[in-house]
Write an enzyme that holds these catalytic residues in place. Structure first.
Site, PDB file in Angstrom:
ATOM      1  CE  LYS A   1      -1.605   5.902   8.912  1.00  0.00           C
ATOM      2  NZ  LYS A   1      -2.881   5.318   9.167  1.00  0.00           N
TER       3      LYS A   1
HETATM    4  N1  PMP Z   1       1.594   3.235   4.408  1.00  0.00           N
HETATM    5  C1  PMP Z   1       2.163   3.516   5.651  1.00  0.00           C
HETATM    6  C2  PMP Z   1       3.626   3.524   5.333  1.00  0.00           C
HETATM    7  C3  PMP Z   1       1.552   3.569   6.726  1.00  0.00           C
HETATM    8  O1  PMP Z   1       2.330   3.794   7.693  1.00  0.00           O
HETATM    9  C4  PMP Z   1       0.165   3.282   6.678  1.00  0.00           C
HETATM   10  C5  PMP Z   1      -0.546   3.183   8.038  1.00  0.00           C
HETATM   11  N2  PMP Z   1      -0.552   2.158   8.638  1.00  0.00           N
HETATM   12  C6  PMP Z   1      -0.393   3.026   5.399  1.00  0.00           C
HETATM   13  C7  PMP Z   1       0.382   2.832   4.269  1.00  0.00           C
HETATM   14  C8  PMP Z   1      -1.795   2.451   5.160  1.00  0.00           C
HETATM   15  O2  PMP Z   1      -2.701   3.478   5.679  1.00  0.00           O
HETATM   16  P1  PMP Z   1      -4.073   3.186   6.341  1.00  0.00           P
HETATM   17  O3  PMP Z   1      -3.586   2.991   7.733  1.00  0.00           O
HETATM   18  O4  PMP Z   1      -4.759   4.538   6.158  1.00  0.00           O
HETATM   19  O5  PMP Z   1      -4.649   2.200   5.701  1.00  0.00           O
END
Ligand code: PMP
Length: 344
Positions: A48
């Site tokens: 992120k």
């Molecule tokens: N794993 C974790 C620990 C996350 O915080 C997130 C984000 N919500 C994701 C996977 C998935 O990533 P994305 O939001 O880019 O699909």
């Protein structure tokens, strides 16, 4: 002679360019070559960081943000942490409206990074004025010079991965990647990365990971929103109870659902067997890899890249706690035996 100091200007310089690490013991029984893109190497310990930096940079370029302004989002998770981190370095206020379900540890962590945290009741519906969505929206409307990140519906989330994660994987594998395995929450990671990779080589297969209790897999197959798919589950960050506009479902070939229990054990296996202390959704990705392999998805010539989104330290009171595992009914007999032996 002027002395050269080999230093980074700030931790923001270290966002992205995460390493690709070959998996060995954990994938020994599987056909194919497996590599993990370990996003915990970002300074905020998750993927992120990429979207936090990119979205804020873009807002600055468009003249929407100037120092002293305010970043607003609705998450106690990784995105909140990354936004708080980037805000400190760039001189913004960061306001996070979070659900009262968020653990005290998480809220303390965000406050430690200088964020102002509004804790909103978890039991109200999204359109209730007390919900964290409504609170974030209201704060955005009331605060002059504020940006609402809105990661599930902000195309810049997708763009951040299209412009960084995708090209990095393509270069790190010298174009030899055959499969990408990644989880889907907002879908920014999987579909942004996939879009770039498929533009380089349309034959690359994109394999998604979803949770039981989430609507994404069914939506991918039918393009229908089936609310009967929705029920509570424990993995955080994976799957969703709505369809995020950020996800480009057309670039994803398949989804695989994983259980909370098997993903928890797979997370612990990565730490104990491979020395990779990564988060619960990384375990979910590894669990999905085993299931895809059982379905014959890979062969000896496959080069499979798995994206591991964050660091294990965020889950000390969850998957890495024996008590929590026991409370969930995920009794870990191997671990129990080892603990007893040491005590004896
Ligand atoms: N794993 C974790 C620990 C996350 O915080 C997130 C984000 N919500 C994701 C996977 C998935 O990533 P994305 O939001 O880019 O699909």
């Amino acid at each position: 002679m002027k002395e050269e100091i080999n230093a980074h200007n700030s931790i923001l310089d270290l966002i992205g360019n995460t390493p690709l690490i070959k998996l060995k013991k954990v994938t020994e029984r599987l056909e194919g070559n497996f590599y993990a893109k370990v996003e915990a190497f970002n300074p905020g310990h998750s993927s992120k960081d990429r979207i936090a930096l990119y979205i804020i940079d873009q807002a600055e370029k468009k003249g929407i943000l100037s120092p002293g302004d305010t970043i607003i989002e609705t998450t106690s998770g990784n995105t909140g942490f990354s936004l708080a981190m980037v805000s400190i370095i760039k001189g913004y206020n960061c306001i996070l409206a979070v659900s009262s379900k968020s653990s005290k540890d998480k809220i303390d962590m965000l406050r430690a990074m200088g964020a102002k945290v509004y804790v909103c009741p978890a039991h109200v519906s999204a359109d209730d004025e007390r919900s964290y969505y409504s609170v974030a929206k209201r704060l955005h409307e009331e605060t002059k010079g504020s940006v609402y990140i809105n990661q599930y519906f902000n195309q810049l989330n997708f763009d951040a991965h299209y412009l960084s994660t995708g090209p990095e994987i393509w270069e790190q594998t010298n174009g030899k990647i055959t499969h990408l395995v990644a989880c889907s929450g907002t879908g920014g990671t999987i579909s942004g990365t996939a879009k770039y990779l498929k533009e380089q080589n349309p034959a690359i297969k994109i394999l998604g990971v979803d949770a039981f209790g989430s609507v994404l897999k069914k939506y991918h197959e039918t393009r229908e929103f089936d609310k009967d798919e929705i029920y509570p589950y424990r993995i955080e960050g994976l799957g969703k109870n709505l369809i995020p506009s950020v996800t480009d479902f057309d670039v994803i070939d398949k989804f695989m659902k994983v259980t909370d229990e098997e993903s928890a054990h797979s997370t612990r296996e990565l730490a104990k067997t491979e020395g990779l202390f990564v988060g619960y959704t990384s375990g979910a990705v590894f669990q999905a890899i085993k299931q895809y392999a059982d379905e014959g998805e890979f062969d000896v010539n496959s080069n499979i890249v798995a994206i591991f989104p964050d660091h294990g330290s965020r889950y000390m009171s969850k998957v890495f706690s024996d008590e929590w595992m026991n409370e969930q009914g995920f009794f870990d007999s191997v671990n129990q035996e080892e603990s007893q032996r040491i005590e004896f």
